[in-house]
Motif scaffolding. Sequence first.
Motif, short mmCIF file in Angstrom:
data_model
loop_
_atom_site.label_atom_id
_atom_site.label_comp_id
_atom_site.label_asym_id
_atom_site.label_seq_id
_atom_site.Cartn_x
_atom_site.Cartn_y
_atom_site.Cartn_z
N ASN A 261 0.84 -1.19 0.00
CA ASN A 261 0.00 0.00 0.00
C ASN A 261 0.88 1.24 0.00
O ASN A 261 1.70 1.42 0.89
CB ASN A 261 -0.91 0.03 1.23
CG ASN A 261 -1.94 -1.07 1.20
OD1 ASN A 261 -2.27 -1.55 0.13
ND2 ASN A 261 -2.43 -1.46 2.37
N ALA A 262 0.69 2.09 -0.97
CA ALA A 262 1.43 3.34 -1.04
C ALA A 262 0.59 4.44 -0.40
O ALA A 262 -0.56 4.61 -0.74
CB ALA A 262 1.75 3.70 -2.48
N GLN A 263 1.21 5.15 0.51
CA GLN A 263 0.51 6.24 1.16
C GLN A 263 1.04 7.56 0.62
O GLN A 263 2.25 7.70 0.42
CB GLN A 263 0.71 6.18 2.67
CG GLN A 263 0.08 4.96 3.30
CD GLN A 263 0.31 4.97 4.80
OE1 GLN A 263 1.04 5.78 5.33
NE2 GLN A 263 -0.33 4.03 5.47
N PRO A 264 0.15 8.51 0.40
CA PRO A 264 0.63 9.81 -0.08
C PRO A 264 1.43 10.50 1.02
O PRO A 264 1.23 10.24 2.21
CB PRO A 264 -0.67 10.56 -0.38
CG PRO A 264 -1.71 9.91 0.45
CD PRO A 264 -1.29 8.47 0.57
N PRO A 265 2.37 11.35 0.63
CA PRO A 265 3.18 12.04 1.64
C PRO A 265 2.30 12.96 2.48
O PRO A 265 1.31 13.51 2.00
CB PRO A 265 4.19 12.83 0.81
CG PRO A 265 3.59 12.94 -0.53
CD PRO A 265 2.73 11.74 -0.72
N ILE A 266 2.69 13.10 3.70
CA ILE A 266 1.97 13.99 4.61
C ILE A 266 2.31 15.43 4.24
O ILE A 266 3.49 15.78 4.15
CB ILE A 266 2.35 13.70 6.07
CG1 ILE A 266 2.00 12.26 6.41
CG2 ILE A 266 1.68 14.68 7.03
CD1 ILE A 266 2.52 11.81 7.74
#
Length: 114
Positions: A2-7
Amino acid sequence: MNAQPPIPFTQTQGVEQVAFQRDELGAILSLYGRMVAAGEWRDYGISCLREVAVFAIFRRTAEHPLYRIEKRPRLRERQGQYAVIGLDGRILKRGHDLRTVLRVLERKLIRAIE
């Protein structure tokens, strides 16, 4: 995977630091260099806080600062934004022009020759 967008970077409003400008640091470090060459000073520290920038001068690293050169922009219109404060907390000189405020420390460099 799962790739999470940068904060996203959130900048807090109103949190700015006061810092010395390049020409101000040049004047301070010029005096500092002469005093180190004379054997009077040995170390320094710089703090950039929300309301004040401080250049602290030490004889030895583990001691309290001999002098503090402070820049407080809020006092620009009143007494002046620059101040030299001694070891005991007394204000030795305050003014609008940094070079004239630093003259109180240059006097300590002048010595009588026997």
